[in-house]
Design a protein around this motif. Structure first.
Motif, short mmCIF file in Angstrom:
data_model
loop_
_atom_site.label_atom_id
_atom_site.label_comp_id
_atom_site.label_asym_id
_atom_site.label_seq_id
_atom_site.Cartn_x
_atom_site.Cartn_y
_atom_site.Cartn_z
N LYS A 106 0.84 -1.20 0.00
CA LYS A 106 0.00 0.00 0.00
C LYS A 106 0.87 1.25 0.00
CE LYS A 106 -1.07 0.31 4.98
NZ LYS A 106 -2.17 0.23 5.96
N GLY B 299 -4.18 -3.20 2.35
CA GLY B 299 -3.80 -3.77 3.64
C GLY B 299 -3.64 -5.27 3.46
N ALA B 300 -3.31 -5.94 4.55
CA ALA B 300 -3.15 -7.41 4.51
C ALA B 300 -2.32 -7.86 3.30
CB ALA B 300 -4.53 -8.08 4.52
N GLU C 93 0.29 -9.42 3.16
CA GLU C 93 0.88 -10.76 3.31
C GLU C 93 0.18 -11.81 2.45
OE1 GLU C 93 -0.04 -8.75 5.81
OE2 GLU C 93 1.75 -8.37 7.02
N ASP D 236 6.03 -3.73 3.49
CA ASP D 236 5.07 -3.48 4.56
C ASP D 236 5.81 -3.16 5.86
OD1 ASP D 236 2.64 -3.22 5.87
OD2 ASP D 236 2.23 -5.37 5.96
N ILE D 237 5.03 -2.74 6.84
CA ILE D 237 5.56 -2.47 8.16
C ILE D 237 5.71 -3.78 8.94
CG2 ILE D 237 4.72 -1.62 10.38
CD1 ILE D 237 3.75 0.85 8.77
N VAL D 238 6.85 -3.93 9.59
CA VAL D 238 7.08 -5.10 10.45
C VAL D 238 7.33 -4.60 11.87
CG1 VAL D 238 8.52 -7.12 10.87
CG2 VAL D 238 8.07 -6.40 8.52
N ASP D 239 6.55 -5.14 12.79
CA ASP D 239 6.74 -4.77 14.20
C ASP D 239 7.33 -5.99 14.91
OD1 ASP D 239 6.63 -3.82 16.77
OD2 ASP D 239 4.45 -3.79 16.90
N THR D 240 6.48 -6.90 15.39
CA THR D 240 6.99 -8.11 16.06
C THR D 240 7.46 -9.15 15.05
OG1 THR D 240 4.79 -9.12 16.02
CG2 THR D 240 5.35 -7.79 17.96
N GLY D 241 6.97 -9.08 13.82
CA GLY D 241 7.28 -10.10 12.82
C GLY D 241 6.29 -11.26 12.85
N ASN D 242 5.35 -11.22 13.78
CA ASN D 242 4.40 -12.33 13.94
C ASN D 242 3.54 -12.56 12.70
OD1 ASN D 242 5.29 -12.80 16.52
ND2 ASN D 242 3.65 -11.61 17.52
N THR D 243 3.12 -11.46 12.07
CA THR D 243 2.25 -11.60 10.89
C THR D 243 3.00 -12.29 9.75
OG1 THR D 243 1.19 -9.54 11.58
CG2 THR D 243 0.62 -10.37 9.40
C1 PRP Z 1 0.25 -4.18 10.28
C2 PRP Z 1 1.30 -4.34 9.20
C3 PRP Z 1 1.68 -5.78 9.30
C4 PRP Z 1 1.58 -6.03 10.79
C5 PRP Z 1 2.95 -5.91 11.43
O1 PRP Z 1 -0.97 -4.63 9.77
O2 PRP Z 1 0.73 -4.02 7.91
O3 PRP Z 1 0.79 -6.60 8.61
O4 PRP Z 1 0.71 -5.01 11.35
O5 PRP Z 1 2.90 -6.25 12.81
P1 PRP Z 1 3.70 -7.50 13.37
O6 PRP Z 1 5.07 -7.51 12.74
O7 PRP Z 1 3.76 -7.24 14.86
O8 PRP Z 1 2.93 -8.73 13.04
P2 PRP Z 1 -2.36 -4.27 10.41
O9 PRP Z 1 -2.71 -5.30 11.43
O10 PRP Z 1 -2.33 -2.87 10.89
O11 PRP Z 1 -3.41 -4.44 9.23
P3 PRP Z 1 -3.42 -3.91 7.71
O12 PRP Z 1 -2.14 -4.27 7.06
O13 PRP Z 1 -4.56 -4.65 7.07
O14 PRP Z 1 -3.63 -2.43 7.74
#
Ligand code: PRP
Ligand code: MG
Length: 233
Positions: free
Chosen positions: A139, A162-163, A165, A178-185
């Motif tokens: 996005k 979004g989503a 993945e 995309d944004i990576v925080d914990t990497g869990n997704t």
């Molecule tokens: C955000 C981002 C990743 C995830 C990262 O998605 O786009 O999918 O969080 O976090 P993590 O590394 O801790 O797993 P979000 O849940 O905001 O939904 P979206 O992408 O549909 O906007």
């Protein structure tokens, strides 16, 4: 007998107190996590909505004191409100600011040190990237274009909302940005992080004109927020 030189002098002669009008700030906040994390910070700076945002569908809140307004905005719209000057201040992620791009209407003034994460490329675990044109779903179209241009890599961009993945799982793309925080997704969807494009955190932006017309108010808020957030940097 001479005229009054200044309003202050006139007020003093009339026995009034000299006090400049304090102007309220209009603050646009990214709805969701940033909104929740910023409310306590703003409350510590004496800026609190006059009703509970969780219990209301209102999008503009007056504040209990100070005559400010808090706008609940979609992330991508925060820079727009500040650029056009309908908000003096915006609080949103660096990702949103970078994606908005080329703004001349605001300054980025403060890193709040919250909402820390990374903008990354990611793809299916163990699957090498193809050597030809890389299909990238994201996005963050502008961030992705800039990144691959710098890399000198030819890409075909697929815009999602979004989503992201899902895209490599269905073979819609080879890679996502995309944004990576914990990497869990990523892990939950059989993907692995590859390159880091940039670090992300929550930033405060200020409309250029407000920086002058509401200098004292803006400066005071930035000063107070800086004290409360610098420990996290
Ligand atoms: C955000 C981002 C990743 C995830 C990262 O998605 O786009 O999918 O969080 O976090 P993590 O590394 O801790 O797993 P979000 O849940 O905001 O939904 P979206 O992408 O549909 O906007
Ligand atoms: Mg996501």
């Amino acid at each position: 007998d001479r005229g009054y030189e200044t309003i202050e002098e006139k007020l003093q002669q009339l026995g009034g107190s000299v006090q400049r009008a304090v102007m309220g700030l209009i603050i646009a906040l990214n709805k969701g996590r940033i909104f929740k994390e910023c409310l306590p910070l703003l409350a510590a700076c004496d800026i609190a909505p006059d009703e509970d945002p969780d219990a209301s569908r209102k999008l503009i809140f007056e504040t209990r004191t100070g005559g400010h307004q808090i706008i609940v905005a979609r992330s991508a719209d925060v820079p727009t409100y500040v650029e056009y000057g309908v908000a003096d201040i915006g609080i949103t992620g660096k990702d949103t600011i970078l994606e908005y791009g080329g703004a001349m209407g605001f300054y980025e003034m403060l890193d709040l040190g919250i909402g820390k994460c990374r903008m990354m490329t990611a793809g299916p675990v163990g699957v090498p990237e193809p050597s030809g044109v890389l299909r990238v779903a994201t996005k963050f179209i502008n961030i992705t274009k800039d990144y691959y241009r710098q890399q000198g890599r030819q890409v075909s961009l697929i815009k999602l909302s979004g989503a992201m993945e899902i895209a490599p799982l269905l073979n819609l793309s080879d890679t996502i940005v995309d944004i990576v925080d914990t990497g869990n997704t990523l892990v939950a969807n059989g993907l692995e992080a590859r390159a880091t494009i940039c670090d992300i955190s929550t930033r405060l932006i200020v409309n250029r004109a407000s920086m002058k017309t509401k200098f004292d108010e803006v400066n005071a808020l930035i000063g107070q927020l800086a004290i409360r957030t610098q420990g996290d940097q």
